[in-house]
Design an enzyme around this catalytic site. Structure first.
Site, PDB file in Angstrom:
ATOM      1  N   ALA A 104       1.069  -1.064  -0.144  1.00  0.00           N
ATOM      2  CA  ALA A 104       0.129   0.401  -0.158  1.00  0.00           C
ATOM      3  C   ALA A 104       0.989   1.484   0.371  1.00  0.00           C
ATOM      4  CB  ALA A 104      -0.933   0.405   1.233  1.00  0.00           C
ATOM      5  N   GLY A 125       0.852   3.142  -5.773  1.00  0.00           N
ATOM      6  CA  GLY A 125       0.524   3.191  -6.840  1.00  0.00           C
ATOM      7  C   GLY A 125      -1.140   2.334  -6.037  1.00  0.00           C
ATOM      8  N   TYR A 158       5.852 -14.445 -14.380  1.00  0.00           N
ATOM      9  CA  TYR A 158       4.714 -13.924 -13.916  1.00  0.00           C
ATOM     10  C   TYR A 158       2.987 -14.174 -14.553  1.00  0.00           C
ATOM     11  CZ  TYR A 158       1.445  -9.248 -13.172  1.00  0.00           C
ATOM     12  OH  TYR A 158       1.050  -8.452 -13.446  1.00  0.00           O
TER      13      TYR A 158
END
Length: 318
Positions: A49, A52, A202
């Site tokens: 947090a 972005g 990913y």
């Protein structure tokens, strides 16, 4: 003549692109969380947090009155963000706690501290992630993408699950990606030791996020805890920092890329919108239920991934 027309089109393309950019960007960022739900007395944890999408998500939840925990690896940066959010929202209940998802000791320490500090947890947003890292391993020997993006959040969720059940109705939001379409769960090469590609690693981890969400939803039926996976869209963020090619692509198509605030909308939609309980386990994009690949709908793979994850993390396979 054809060559001249092609040359003219090539020369005009950047200008046409620029002129059309606002309309295309609006089309690509159509999803907006319209919920007016307020959160006084509610407790929220958002991973990653301090930048972005995670930062924007935390800011909006704080604006609605929640007690928000910024769970991030860089505590110093997190404190600066928390101060910014407190100033912007007037909500002083924005707290920073250390969480390194590449280290299970850090995850367990975070959970232990949180459980000692809080009596409730109403929303858990598993937002943090890594993308296209050179081959490397976590502190526990897991390949970095599967270790951080999947196993780290799997363990965190497991450790906080009883608190979520006690606080029901509560929600878990897992940030995945459209990239899951290229993902596969290769159980014989889960740690990338036999073959490795940073882009595909990913994708595999984002597929794991969706499979985890679906299996978790199945296991949580009737508990009052619901869970959703989301594709935030193509967002300008620090996630691409490991790839110079991706940074170049993001720059080239910057007119069409969502801002972090726009990227946070689907996470917020799943965390806040009333009446979504019946859709637990679903995948969302632009604040609507979205299609997922056949691999992401494979219940056998989802259950096996759950068991393998428990085994790797030393958790009971209940």
């Amino acid at each position: 003549m054809v060559e001249l027309l092609l040359l003219l089109l090539l020369l005009l393309f950047p200008f046409l692109l620029y002129a059309a950019a606002p309309q295309i960007r609006k089309m690509l960022s159509s999803g907006v969380c319209t919920s007016t739900v307020q959160l006084p007395g509610k407790v929220v944890v958002v991973t990653g947090a301090n930048t972005g999408i995670g930062k924007e998500t935390a800011k909006e939840l704080a604006q609605r009155g929640a007690r928000v925990y910024l769970a991030c690896r860089d505590v110093q940066k997190g404190e600066l963000v928390a101060k910014e959010i407190r100033t912007m929202t007037g909500n002083q209940q924005v707290l920073v706690r250390k969480l390194d998802l590449s280290d299970t000791k850090s995850i367990r320490a975070f959970a232990k501290g949180f459980l000692a500090e809080e009596k409730h947890l109403h929303i858990l947003i598993n937002n943090a992630g890594v993308m296209m890292c050179p081959y490397s391993k976590t502190a526990d020997g897991f390949e970095m993408h599967i270790g951080v993006n999947h196993l780290g959040h799997f363990l965190l969720t497991h450790l906080l699950l009883e608190k979520l059940k006690e606080s029901a109705p509560s929600r878990i939001v897992n940030v995945s990606s459209l990239a899951h379409l290229l993902g596969r769960i290769h159980f014989h090469n889960l740690q990338g030791e036999k073959f490795y590609n940073s882009g595909l690693a990913y994708c595999h981890s984002k597929l794991a996020n969706i499979l985890f969400t679906r299996e978790l939803a199945r296991r949580l039926k009737g508990s009052g805890v619901t869970t959703y996976s989301v594709h935030p869209g193509t967002v300008q963020s620090e996630l691409i920092r490991h790839s110079s090619f991706m940074r170049w692509m993001w720059w080239l198509f910057s007119f069409f890329i969502k801002t972090p605030q726009q990227g946070a909308q689907t996470s917020l939609h799943c965390a806040l919108t009333e009446g979504l309980e019946i859709l637990s386990g679903s995948h969302f994009s632009d604040c609507h239920v979205a299609w997922v690949s056949a691999q992401a709908r494979n219940e056998t793979v989802a259950r096996r991934l759950w068991d393998v994850s428990c085994d790797l993390l030393g958790l009971p396979m209940d």
